[in-house]
Enzyme design. Structure first.
Site, PDB file in Angstrom:
ATOM      1  N   ARG A 143      -1.140 -11.112   3.096  1.00  0.00           N
ATOM      2  CA  ARG A 143      -2.446 -11.782   2.799  1.00  0.00           C
ATOM      3  C   ARG A 143      -3.214 -11.459   1.611  1.00  0.00           C
ATOM      4  O   ARG A 143      -2.742 -10.497   1.072  1.00  0.00           O
ATOM      5  CB  ARG A 143      -3.311 -11.749   4.049  1.00  0.00           C
ATOM      6  CG  ARG A 143      -3.717 -10.460   4.512  1.00  0.00           C
ATOM      7  CD  ARG A 143      -4.573 -10.070   5.535  1.00  0.00           C
ATOM      8  NE  ARG A 143      -4.980  -8.832   6.047  1.00  0.00           N
ATOM      9  CZ  ARG A 143      -5.671  -8.038   5.438  1.00  0.00           C
ATOM     10  NH1 ARG A 143      -6.184  -8.049   4.271  1.00  0.00           N
ATOM     11  NH2 ARG A 143      -5.699  -6.784   5.769  1.00  0.00           N
ATOM     12  N   GLU A 162       2.591   0.179   3.948  1.00  0.00           N
ATOM     13  CA  GLU A 162       2.656  -1.131   4.611  1.00  0.00           C
ATOM     14  C   GLU A 162       2.573  -2.230   3.549  1.00  0.00           C
ATOM     15  O   GLU A 162       2.006  -1.913   2.494  1.00  0.00           O
ATOM     16  CB  GLU A 162       1.690  -1.312   5.759  1.00  0.00           C
ATOM     17  CG  GLU A 162       0.160  -1.264   5.200  1.00  0.00           C
ATOM     18  CD  GLU A 162      -0.718  -1.627   6.189  1.00  0.00           C
ATOM     19  OE1 GLU A 162      -0.505  -2.687   7.095  1.00  0.00           O
ATOM     20  OE2 GLU A 162      -1.468  -0.547   6.680  1.00  0.00           O
ATOM     21  N   ASN A 213       0.625  -5.837   3.326  1.00  0.00           N
ATOM     22  CA  ASN A 213      -0.368  -6.746   4.059  1.00  0.00           C
ATOM     23  C   ASN A 213       0.105  -8.221   3.318  1.00  0.00           C
ATOM     24  O   ASN A 213      -0.102  -8.382   2.229  1.00  0.00           O
ATOM     25  CB  ASN A 213      -1.640  -6.430   3.682  1.00  0.00           C
ATOM     26  CG  ASN A 213      -2.237  -5.293   4.433  1.00  0.00           C
ATOM     27  OD1 ASN A 213      -2.100  -5.114   5.613  1.00  0.00           O
ATOM     28  ND2 ASN A 213      -2.611  -4.060   3.730  1.00  0.00           N
ATOM     29  N   GLU A 236       0.775  -1.305   0.027  1.00  0.00           N
ATOM     30  CA  GLU A 236       0.075  -0.041  -0.003  1.00  0.00           C
ATOM     31  C   GLU A 236       0.713   1.144   0.134  1.00  0.00           C
ATOM     32  O   GLU A 236       1.964   1.383   0.513  1.00  0.00           O
ATOM     33  CB  GLU A 236      -0.950   0.074   1.079  1.00  0.00           C
ATOM     34  CG  GLU A 236      -1.826  -1.114   1.060  1.00  0.00           C
ATOM     35  CD  GLU A 236      -2.865  -0.920   2.432  1.00  0.00           C
ATOM     36  OE1 GLU A 236      -2.513  -0.191   3.120  1.00  0.00           O
ATOM     37  OE2 GLU A 236      -3.783  -1.945   2.339  1.00  0.00           O
TER      38      GLU A 236
END
Length: 630
Positions: free
Chosen positions: A336, A332, A334, A318
């Site tokens: 997943r 960040e 993520n 992101e």
């Protein structure tokens, strides 16, 4: 059509996966089963080659959740909060072992970002559709991932750990010293760093998520309060601080890595429409950033970061994007799959859960048919793809999505729960949707508030927006819950959204100003909401009493009393409107009182007496009101 074994061998895979435990529920479980079954039918001609084992709490069973119906079998797990079931790593591994599954699909939320899960599954010899435990630990932590990002040359927002670098170690972690140096140890340390960074700032708990453990701070007083709140919401989590990037857009890159060191970037998404850091609309590809710059800066930086740590599985990097200087700033990673991944599927043609399955079987990315189609290559071919340098086929379409949630937009978007009698949505060539509940289902208190996702596709952003509007207007949910679909229709009609001039703070500002209003008569709506709740209350208690009689038991006096005199509530704009409901004497009509006070309640009938409407929270005052109906 080939068998699974023949398919894996023909595409350079390392292992077969047929039996899969879905360690999730709701929307995640529903979408995963549907997507992987679709892949099995299209590629192997047999959707039943995959056997899905679901975990099902009593709450989900009672709510008639769709994923339980879609699965081949299920194992009942304890009811209640997710630490008892879908986030319980020991329980997941126990079920995976006893059910003799080949792999576990974690989805999003629950245990999907807990490194203990892939670690325990590896010890049990069961595949995990995601990164290894050390990599998940390093990249799933917002502080560690930011250190690794700036060490790899990814542009980062000014923060308290600026200038700190580290290399990932053989076990996937980063050295303890630079990590601790990047964590805020006290409020005094935060106050020291804010002098360099400058207000406004954001305090974040690295283990937070879903809007928890994050606070905006504009001055010293807010910083002090924010420090207390963040530490209270996510106890024990490391905390860091970054500059609040005002006027920024939220752009993200969908990544998938394999165990052969390859990482593909599946273009990007724009998720700038957010309420309290929760996404409302998602769309792609991003149109606010020049596509060549997005590819050269955002995508390649994300790929290099993932490749440097040996990332595998689906993940999302992101960014905050500043249109005025065309700047991308790492936010960040993520580790997943994201809720909004179907936007990527719509613009690339890549079935992402099925891609997770294929890389989980050890198939190299350049041998996956969907990836080869995305790059304009023969799906059955085996030629190498340089994912950093080779150009993919840029889409000539736009996809826009809206989340359907059980939230009350008239009561500060508070979650609602209850029975759902029917969900109506009609798909069309340009619109489609997924729902985790159907007829005679429900949303229980432990469920995610999102139970649907609507998508629209068009040649341009405006075409997609109009198609989404039509789709949202066609959504009808009959039951006890409230949804925000009417509000979303109004939101997507605003000038700023149409012209795509929004930023991440836009929606919160609208809500604060209350400048988007749904078209309804307030007093009538409150009254009829109370009538509906009263009707459903009587219906449920009447059925309970009749059931007791059928079993030869006399109903309890207290149960019968609930048919005579009870209270129901309707809420709007942070104000509760409780209504006293009494059974009218047979045939006798009562006069209207008609008395109103403030914003109480309007006229009506049916034996409902308006009670005081009490403002929620302490010391909020009162709004009287009411009516004495027929």
């Amino acid at each position: 059509m080939p068998t699974m074994e023949e398919y894996v061998q023909a595409h350079g895979g390392l292992r077969c996966v047929k039996r899969i435990l879905i360690a999730n529920n709701g929307m995640a479980a529903t979408k995963a089963i549907m997507s992987m079954r679709q892949w099995a039918f299209l590629e192997l001609g047999d959707a039943s080659v995959l056997h899905f084992v679901a975990m099902a709490s009593q709450n989900d069973l009672d709510a008639n959740m769709e994923f339980i119906r879609l699965a081949d079998s299920f194992v009942e797990v304890p009811a209640g909060k997710n630490t008892f079931n879908y986030a319980n790593v020991d329980l997941i591994v126990e079920i995976a072992t006893s059910q003799k599954v080949d792999a576990v699909w974690p989805g999003w939320g629950h245990a999907s970002e807990n490194p203990a899960l892939p670690r325990a599954l590896a010890e049990a010899g069961i595949a995990f559709f995601g990164p290894t435990a050390p990599v998940m630990h390093a990249l799933g932590d917002k502080i560690a991932s930011t250190i690794l990002a700036q060490s790899s040359g990814v542009p980062c927002i000014p923060w308290n750990g600026e200038g700190i670098t580290a290399e990932i170690q053989s076990d996937g972690s980063i050295p303890e010293e630079p990590f601790k140096k990047a964590c805020l140890q006290s409020l005094e340390e935060a106050q020291m760093h804010v002098k360099r960074i400058g207000y406004p700032v954001v305090l974040k708990a690295s283990e937070g998520g879903g809007g928890k453990g994050i606070r905006k701070c504009k001055n010293d007083e807010e910083l002090k309060l924010g420090w207390e709140q963040v530490n209270a919401e996510v106890p024990g989590s490391p905390v860091f601080m970054m500059q609040l990037c005002t006027g920024a857009r939220h752009l993200e890159v969908q990544l998938v890595g394999d165990e052969h060191g390859q990482v593909v970037a599946l273009i990007g998404r724009d998720c700038s429409t957010q309420r309290r850091f929760q996404k409302i609309f998602e769309e792609g590809p991003p149109t606010v950033a020049p596509k060549d710059d997005f590819r050269e800066v955002a995508e390649k930086a994300a790929q290099r970061l993932a490749m440097s740590v040996g990332y595998r599985g689906a993940g999302t990097v992101e960014y905050l994007y500043k249109p005025e200087n065309n700047g991308f700033y790492f936010l960040e990673l993520n580790p997943r799959l994201q809720v909004e991944h179907p936007v990527t599927e719509g613009i690339t043609g890549v079935n992402v859960p099925a891609l997770q399955l294929q890389v989980g079987m050890g198939i190299p990315l350049h041998r996956c048919p969907d990836i080869r189609r995305f790059y304009g290559l023969d799906p059955a071919g085996s030629t190498k793809i340089d994912f950093l340098e080779d150009k993919y086929q840029y889409p000539d379409c736009h996809v826009m999505a809206a989340r359907v949630t059980a939230e009350n937009p008239d009561d500060a978007f508070r979650p609602t729960s209850g029975k759902i009698e029917r969900v109506r949505f009609q798909s069309a060539p340009s619109t489609w949707g997924y729902f985790s509940v159907g007829a005679n289902g429900g949303i229980h208190e432990f469920a995610d508030s999102q139970f649907g996702h609507i998508f629209a596709k068009g040649p341009t952003r405006e075409d997609a927006r109009k198609a989404l509007q039509i789709a949202l207007k066609g959504v009808a949910v009959k039951g006890e819950i409230r949804t925000a679909t009417e509000y979303l229709v109004e939101l997507a009609e605003t000038k700023e959204f149409r012209e795509n001039t929004i930023d991440t703070a836009w929606l919160d500002k609208l809500l604060e100003d209350k400048s988007v209003k749904t078209n309804f008569h307030l007093l009538d709506t409150i009254f009829y909401a109370a009538c509906f709740r009263a009707y459903m209350h009587v219906k449920a208690n009447k059925e309970k009493a009749l059931d007791a009689l059928k079993r030869g038991h006399l109903p309890m006096k207290t149960d019968l009393g609930l048919l005579q005199n009870f209270v129901v509530e309707a809420a709007y704009d942070n104000i509760k409107y409780p209504w006293q409901v009494r059974r009218a004497e047979g045939g006798r009509r009562r006069e209207r009182d008609g008395g109103r006070a403030g914003a109480g309640a309007g006229g009506g009938r049916g034996g409902i007496e308006g009670a005081q409407a009490l403002r929620k929270g302490g010391g909020g005052g009162e709004r009287g009101g009411g009516l004495k109906g027929e």
